[in-house]
Scaffold this motif. Structure first.
Motif, mmCIF file in Angstrom:
data_model
loop_
_atom_site.group_PDB
_atom_site.id
_atom_site.type_symbol
_atom_site.label_atom_id
_atom_site.label_comp_id
_atom_site.label_asym_id
_atom_site.label_seq_id
_atom_site.Cartn_x
_atom_site.Cartn_y
_atom_site.Cartn_z
ATOM 1 N N UNK A 214 36.785 25.353 1.019
ATOM 2 C CA UNK A 214 37.071 25.462 -0.414
ATOM 3 C C UNK A 214 36.765 26.826 -1.032
ATOM 4 N N UNK A 215 35.900 27.622 -0.405
ATOM 5 C CA UNK A 215 35.560 28.922 -1.000
ATOM 6 C C UNK A 215 36.114 30.093 -0.192
ATOM 7 N N UNK A 216 36.022 30.049 1.114
ATOM 8 C CA UNK A 216 36.497 31.188 1.910
ATOM 9 C C UNK A 216 37.992 31.122 2.187
ATOM 10 N N UNK A 217 38.584 29.921 2.102
ATOM 11 C CA UNK A 217 40.005 29.760 2.399
ATOM 12 C C UNK A 217 40.328 29.691 3.880
ATOM 13 N N UNK A 218 39.308 29.735 4.726
ATOM 14 C CA UNK A 218 39.541 29.687 6.175
ATOM 15 C C UNK A 218 40.120 28.331 6.573
ATOM 16 N N UNK A 219 41.132 28.346 7.450
ATOM 17 C CA UNK A 219 41.642 27.104 8.023
ATOM 18 C C UNK A 219 40.864 26.832 9.298
ATOM 19 N N UNK A 220 40.343 25.612 9.416
ATOM 20 C CA UNK A 220 39.462 25.279 10.532
ATOM 21 C C UNK A 220 39.926 24.007 11.223
ATOM 22 N N UNK A 221 39.658 23.936 12.526
ATOM 23 C CA UNK A 221 39.814 22.692 13.286
ATOM 24 C C UNK A 221 38.715 21.760 12.820
ATOM 25 N N UNK A 222 39.081 20.552 12.351
ATOM 26 C CA UNK A 222 38.093 19.697 11.702
ATOM 27 C C UNK A 222 38.428 18.236 11.989
ATOM 28 N N UNK A 223 38.076 17.785 13.176
ATOM 29 C CA UNK A 223 38.308 16.398 13.551
ATOM 30 C C UNK A 223 37.458 16.080 14.782
ATOM 31 N N UNK A 224 37.466 14.818 15.183
ATOM 32 C CA UNK A 224 36.706 14.425 16.363
ATOM 33 C C UNK A 224 37.592 13.691 17.365
ATOM 34 N N UNK A 225 38.809 14.209 17.530
ATOM 35 C CA UNK A 225 39.755 13.561 18.431
ATOM 36 C C UNK A 225 39.250 13.536 19.864
ATOM 37 N N UNK A 226 38.593 14.599 20.300
ATOM 38 C CA UNK A 226 38.137 14.613 21.692
ATOM 39 C C UNK A 226 36.959 13.664 21.896
ATOM 40 N N UNK A 227 36.034 13.614 20.938
ATOM 41 C CA UNK A 227 34.863 12.749 21.106
ATOM 42 C C UNK A 227 35.229 11.268 21.057
ATOM 43 N N UNK A 228 36.300 10.923 20.378
ATOM 44 C CA UNK A 228 36.694 9.515 20.253
ATOM 45 C C UNK A 228 37.670 9.085 21.350
ATOM 46 N N UNK A 229 38.034 9.986 22.219
ATOM 47 C CA UNK A 229 39.015 9.699 23.270
ATOM 48 C C UNK A 229 38.276 9.439 24.579
ATOM 49 N N UNK A 230 38.610 8.355 25.304
ATOM 50 C CA UNK A 230 37.865 8.043 26.534
ATOM 51 C C UNK A 230 37.954 9.125 27.606
ATOM 52 N N UNK A 231 39.016 9.944 27.607
ATOM 53 C CA UNK A 231 39.145 10.983 28.633
ATOM 54 C C UNK A 231 37.997 11.975 28.579
ATOM 55 N N UNK A 232 37.452 12.203 27.383
ATOM 56 C CA UNK A 232 36.364 13.166 27.238
ATOM 57 C C UNK A 232 35.048 12.640 27.791
ATOM 58 N N UNK A 233 35.006 11.362 28.139
ATOM 59 C CA UNK A 233 33.786 10.778 28.702
ATOM 60 C C UNK A 233 33.659 11.027 30.194
ATOM 61 N N UNK A 234 34.724 11.493 30.827
ATOM 62 C CA UNK A 234 34.727 11.672 32.274
ATOM 63 C C UNK A 234 35.484 10.541 32.933
ATOM 64 N N UNK A 235 36.042 10.809 34.089
ATOM 65 C CA UNK A 235 36.919 9.841 34.753
ATOM 66 C C UNK A 235 36.217 8.524 35.054
#
Length: 315
Positions: A214-235
């Motif tokens: 809101x102040x700097x105007x920077x666009x940032x990656x802001x989500x938890x798609x990898x943490x909520x996906x079972x692939x990120x837990x390891x095979x």
């Protein structure tokens, strides 16, 4: 706004502030009181490490009053932690041998804290650093294909049991036993809740994958798609969960906004490129770390021995 690949948190020590009242908590409080634009400093530096002031657990109050003027409860949080005081919590209590991948706190929720503060009460015997990464650099590090596919946002699903089951209960998640309070919270946050016959609650919410600061105007990656996906837990872990439960019954899962599955290779790239770009904050007892929760994502390295890091947050 340019991205600096060599970014790291700004370290503030008694020597750097010429503390007239010594090197302890009183000196830190004095400096914070005399700093008229702490918000501007945090906007510029994105993360601040206060080192050498020897902050202890029973001295956190004066520091938090200045760094976090409006402390928030960890409501709708999905990670296991223990509440140890007035909106003060232990950092995520995942087993010590695992890495916690990079994330912005509550980025899957309708509202999130603007600031996070960590305090090291006990440093690990080995390891246990808190890696931090510039969230704009994280976005830039991803392949165009991934950024484009996530442009419409993400669908998050939580299955919260009613007292016994895998993952967190809805009572723990929302810090209440009152279903009406939960319903009101979900309605206000534009999430959909479905109470089930076994006493569990399914929560579905659509959220963006990126946001603008809101102040700097920077666009940032802001989500938890990898943490909520079972692939990120390891095979092995992902395979074990698949044998136990169908995908839509897991404690948490994620899909594209249109409901299509997110490919495993996408979430692995998201996870790994953030960890590769991260800078480690190697804890010393008494350290305090303040981060802007939009500009900076954080995680945890594996460790041995006792480790106690407390966390609090504010809007």
């Amino acid at each position: 706004m340019g991205i600096n690949p060599a970014w790291k948190p700004c370290e503030i020590s008694p020597d750097s502030i010429s503390a007239g009242s010594g090197a302890g908590v009183a000196a830190l409080a004095e400096w914070l009181d005399a700093t008229p634009d702490l918000q501007g400093l945090l906007d510029r530096e994105k993360a601040l490490v206060f080192r050498g002031f020897g902050v202890t657990e029973d001295q956190l109050g004066p520091v938090m009053d200045r760094l976090l003027p409006n402390r928030l409860a960890y409501v709708h949080g999905n990670s296991p932690r223990t509440k140890v005081g007035d909106n003060i919590y232990t950092s995520t209590e995942y087993p010590a041998e695992f890495t916690i991948s990079m994330h912005n706190e509550l980025s899957y929720a309708h509202s999130w804290p603007a600031r996070l503060m960590f305090c090291c009460v006990t440093a690990a015997e080995t390891g246990g650093a808190t890696p931090v990464v510039d969230a704009a650099l994280w976005l830039e590090a991803l392949d165009d294909e991934i950024r484009e596919r996530f442009a419409d946002g993400i669908r998050y699903t939580q299955n919260l049991h009613g007292g016994v089951g895998l993952g967190k209960s809805w009572q723990e998640t929302f810090e209440t036993q009152d279903r009406e309070q939960v319903d009101a919270f979900l309605a206000a946050s534009r999430a959909v809740g479905e109470w089930r016959r076994d006493g569990s609650l399914r929560v579905t919410q659509l959220r963006p994958a990126t946001t603008l600061h809101p102040r700097t105007g920077a666009q940032v990656w802001f989500n938890q798609s990898d943490q909520w996906h079972p692939a990120a837990l390891g095979d092995e872990t992902a395979a074990a969960l698949a044998r136990l439960l169908p995908a839509d019954e897991l404690p948490q899962s994620v899909a594209f906004a249109d409901g299509e599955p997110i490919p495993a290779e996408y979430v692995l790239q998201i996870r790994d490129r953030a960890l590769e770009a991260a800078v480690d904050v190697n804890w010393r007892r008494g350290d305090v770390l303040l981060i802007d929760n939009l500009l900076v994502a954080h995680g945890r390295r594996p460790f041995t021995g006792a480790r106690r890091v407390l966390v609090a947050m504010s809007d």
